[in-house]
Scaffold this active site. Structure first.
Site, PDB file in Angstrom:
ATOM      1  N   CYS A  73       0.825  -1.218   0.000  1.00 34.31           N
ATOM      2  CA  CYS A  73       0.000   0.000   0.000  1.00 34.31           C
ATOM      3  C   CYS A  73       0.859   1.268   0.000  1.00 34.31           C
ATOM      4  O   CYS A  73       0.372   2.344  -0.327  1.00 34.31           O
ATOM      5  CB  CYS A  73      -0.938   0.012   1.205  1.00 34.31           C
ATOM      6  SG  CYS A  73      -1.930  -1.483   1.313  1.00 34.31           S
ATOM      7  N   ILE A  96      -6.702 -27.548   2.854  1.00 36.19           N
ATOM      8  CA  ILE A  96      -6.136 -26.355   2.207  1.00 36.19           C
ATOM      9  C   ILE A  96      -7.000 -25.140   2.561  1.00 36.19           C
ATOM     10  O   ILE A  96      -8.195 -25.093   2.245  1.00 36.19           O
ATOM     11  CB  ILE A  96      -6.059 -26.525   0.667  1.00 36.19           C
ATOM     12  CG1 ILE A  96      -5.252 -27.788   0.319  1.00 36.19           C
ATOM     13  CG2 ILE A  96      -5.443 -25.289   0.038  1.00 36.19           C
ATOM     14  CD1 ILE A  96      -5.077 -28.025  -1.164  1.00 36.19           C
ATOM     15  N   TYR A  97      -6.374 -24.177   3.215  1.00 32.22           N
ATOM     16  CA  TYR A  97      -7.044 -22.919   3.538  1.00 32.22           C
ATOM     17  C   TYR A  97      -6.644 -21.872   2.501  1.00 32.22           C
ATOM     18  O   TYR A  97      -5.647 -22.033   1.784  1.00 32.22           O
ATOM     19  CB  TYR A  97      -6.600 -22.440   4.921  1.00 32.22           C
ATOM     20  CG  TYR A  97      -7.164 -23.251   6.074  1.00 32.22           C
ATOM     21  CD1 TYR A  97      -8.215 -22.761   6.832  1.00 32.22           C
ATOM     22  CD2 TYR A  97      -6.635 -24.496   6.402  1.00 32.22           C
ATOM     23  CE1 TYR A  97      -8.734 -23.486   7.893  1.00 32.22           C
ATOM     24  CE2 TYR A  97      -7.141 -25.231   7.454  1.00 32.22           C
ATOM     25  CZ  TYR A  97      -8.202 -24.729   8.197  1.00 32.22           C
ATOM     26  OH  TYR A  97      -8.715 -25.449   9.248  1.00 32.22           O
ATOM     27  N   ALA A  98      -7.408 -20.796   2.433  1.00 28.92           N
ATOM     28  CA  ALA A  98      -7.034 -19.701   1.526  1.00 28.92           C
ATOM     29  C   ALA A  98      -7.508 -18.381   2.116  1.00 28.92           C
ATOM     30  O   ALA A  98      -8.495 -18.335   2.863  1.00 28.92           O
ATOM     31  CB  ALA A  98      -7.637 -19.914   0.142  1.00 28.92           C
ATOM     32  N   GLY A 133      -7.197 -13.715   1.519  1.00 26.87           N
ATOM     33  CA  GLY A 133      -6.691 -12.543   0.800  1.00 26.87           C
ATOM     34  C   GLY A 133      -7.397 -12.291  -0.520  1.00 26.87           C
ATOM     35  O   GLY A 133      -8.530 -12.718  -0.749  1.00 26.87           O
ATOM     36  N   ASP A 134      -6.701 -11.580  -1.403  1.00 31.22           N
ATOM     37  CA  ASP A 134      -7.287 -11.139  -2.676  1.00 31.22           C
ATOM     38  C   ASP A 134      -7.779 -12.294  -3.547  1.00 31.22           C
ATOM     39  O   ASP A 134      -8.583 -12.091  -4.453  1.00 31.22           O
ATOM     40  CB  ASP A 134      -6.234 -10.375  -3.491  1.00 31.22           C
ATOM     41  CG  ASP A 134      -5.964  -8.981  -2.946  1.00 31.22           C
ATOM     42  OD1 ASP A 134      -6.580  -8.598  -1.940  1.00 31.22           O
ATOM     43  OD2 ASP A 134      -5.118  -8.282  -3.543  1.00 31.22           O
TER      44      ASP A 134
END
Ligand code: FAD
Length: 561
Positions: free
Chosen positions: A42, A277-279, A281-282
């Site tokens: 950012c 499996i985790y995920a 964010g964008d």
């Protein structure tokens, strides 16, 4: 437990760091294909612009510091290239050595982020066309600017496009900004972005709204951007910031389920269709807290907090992600714009019933020096008054109002509750009735039937059968008013009431909607049907910009009335 995290910036590093804080024994490897981890994406535009002078400030951690502090095995320059879910093995390419090796995992965390959109436009491969996503992108852009680039084109009027336009102006470049929507900042509604557009132009940005880049041509090393409307702009540098799409190539190849918007599908615990499996964010789709369905909300706040939540869940907790509001804010030179929840465009598209109010209060007490105007829009449910969304634009005090409104939305508050919020007040900071309280008062008045409003877009179709009245003073009326409005200033209204018909609706307006509210109360109590213009003539002009005759449009918004 052996955990591999793919992606070492916002969501990925948050997941890895949180897991380590909860579990000293876990074997945690973070794979990052870029040369840096945990960098401040950012902040990238502000180093190009020179506001953040020291590049090192953006590089928050290194693999060595993360090893020392958190005992993480962070591998930069290592790209995960495939996942064999049946064997729980991933293949990794070490980019510098160009060798591929395998790693086993018990749990995998996917935080690959998003990719810049690159539509198939002719000439887009020109070397002077650049994107800003990471530190090497930043270095490459800064190098061109430092080498003396004078002219830039920014494609995309969203957050990054605007930050880049400002940063390039800071460095003295001429900037043309192209946005295919007829407004800047498409997450806001168009009538809210008008002050930003005037301000950006005032700061020397040439805006090309409602048209898109069609092709790029080389001109002796420079690049000519050809727009759909036929305009051609020659520049030394083009920043292509037309949005992002979730980076799901790896997950898709591994057979993980995607959602309707093309992001990774996750459950409330941020597990993908494979429970190991985790995920975050964008790359993921999650519920929106104000709208139905799943949404892509590519923002740093949700990414960081989702990553942390994945860390919790890997450590055996079962925490659910409550969804996102898409709360966002951007600095546009001396102005700021923020939004939270749904906007009016989305509510209309999703056929969600809503009511709205506009306000233009001072950001603090008017008698204390330096008060500037805030432009506020609050959307709420017409039956319960539940908050659906809010937008705030102004010079000062935008951040605190949008954060209060976002917090109110997260708590499921209604416009009635906004009236009761006890917010910090002293003249340099706010008003005894804060703009957020005022939004609650106005909206509650509408819901309780104390105030009937008309909206700028009701002109001319809905207002045609009534009498239009401007209740401001003569100079304001003469400077511009709703076409066809009678002039009846508030001070004379009571004595001139008999002039108003009793068999037609009366549509009153003033500058911002407060005096017309007073007038509407007087007129209503005389037994007449009366409506007050929400947001007043300021909102009317913002809504009808470009469609009124010149006389109506001659004053800049901040100076009117
Ligand atoms: P990222 O932070 O992008 O991290 C993903 C990482 O995964 C990348 O470094 C990538 O190299 C790596 N990766 C991908 N695939 C693989 C693979 N197969 N193997 C190994 N590594 C891989 N948001 C805000 O809320 N406010 C702002 O002011 C703001 N400003 C921004 C300014 C810029 C210039 C940019 C680019 C973004 C900005 N954002 C802002 C958005 C914010 O940075 C993102 O929403 C956030 O970083 C997303 O986090 P993430 O972990 O999902 O993805």
């Amino acid at each position: 437990m052996k955990v591999i995290v793919i992606g070492g910036v916002a969501a990925g590093m948050s997941a890895a760091a949180r897991l380590r804080r909860l579990d000293e024994k876990a074997d945690i490897i973070v794979l990052e294909r870029g040369p840096y981890v945990s960098f401040a994406n950012c902040g990238l535009p502000y180093h190009i612009g020179g506001v953040i002078a020291d590049r090192q400030q953006l590089l928050l951690q290194t693999p060595a510091s993360l090893k020392a502090m958190l005992n993480l095995d962070v591998r930069t320059g290592h790209e995960a290239v495939s996942i064999a879910r049946d064997r729980k093995i991933i293949a990794v390419r070490e980019l510098a050595a160009d060798r591929v090796y395998e790693l086993t995992y018990d749990k995998l965390v996917l935080c690959p982020g998003a990719q810049p959109l690159r539509p198939p436009l002719p000439g887009l491969e020109h070397p002077a066309i650049m994107v800003l996503r990471n530190v090497p992108d930043m270095d490459a852009i800064k190098k061109v600017v430092d080498a003396g680039a004078r002219r830039a084109v920014v494609i995309g009027g969203g957050y990054i496009g605007l930050e880049m336009a400002e940063s390039l102006r800071e460095r003295g470049l001429s900037v043309d900004l192209v946005e295919m929507q007829p407004q800047l900042l498409p997450p806001l509604d168009p009538e809210m972005t008008w002050p930003l557009e005037e301000h950006a132009r005032h700061e020397g940005v040439t805006l090309h709204l409602g048209t898109a880049a069609a092709a790029f041509h080389d001109a002796g090393g420079a690049v000519v951007t050809e727009l759909q409307n036929g305009t051609r702009i020659t520049a030394d540098l083009v920043i292509f910031s037309a949005g992002v799409k979730p980076d799901v190539a790896l997950a898709k190849a591994a057979g993980l389920e995607l959602g309707p918007r093309g992001g990774l599908k996750v459950d409330e615990y941020l597990r993908t269709s494979d429970p190991d499996i985790y995920a975050a964010g964008d790359a993921v789709e999650t519920p929106h807290r104000a709208l139905s369905g799943s949404w892509l909300i590519p923002l740093a706040g949700p990414a960081n907090r989702q990553g942390r939540l994945v860390g919790d869940n890997l450590a055996g907790r079962a925490l659910a992600w409550k969804g996102s509001l898409g709360t966002s804010i951007v600095k546009v030179f001396a102005m700021t714009a923020g939004g939270t929840g749904a906007n009016e465009k989305t509510l209309q598209r999703d056929k969600v019933p809503y009511q709205k109010v506009y306000l233009h209060p001072g950001h603090h007490a008017g008698y204390y020096p330096g008060a500037t105007t805030l432009h506020l829009k609050v959307l709420f449910a017409p039956d319960t008054g539940k908050l659906l969304g809010a937008q705030v634009v102004g010079h000062d005090g935008v951040d605190k109002r949008i954060d209060v409104l976002a917090t109110a939305m997260a708590a499921g508050l209604t416009v009635y509750d906004l009236q009761d919020l006890e917010l910090a007040y002293a003249p340099p900071y706010g008003s005894a009735k804060d703009p957020v309280n005022m939004a609650g008062f106005v909206a509650s008045n509408i819901l309780k039937g104390d105030l009937k409003v008309w909206q700028a877009e009701d002109f001319p179709a809905r207002t045609a059968g009534g009498v239009m009245v401007d209740v401001r003073g003569k100079p304001a009326y003469d400077a511009g008013h709703v076409p066809g409005a009678l002039h009846m200033p508030m001070a004379a209204l009571r004595s001139r009431l008999p002039e108003l018909p009793t068999n037609q609706p009366i549509f009153v307006h003033c500058k911002v909607g407060f005096t017309s509210y007073l007038a509407a109360r007087v007129i209503a109590q005389s037994g007449r049907e009366v409506y007050s213009l929400s947001g007043g003539y300021d909102t009317f002009q913002a809504w009808h910009r470009g469609h009124l005759d010149e006389k109506e449009e001659k004053l800049p918004l901040e100076n009117r009335g």
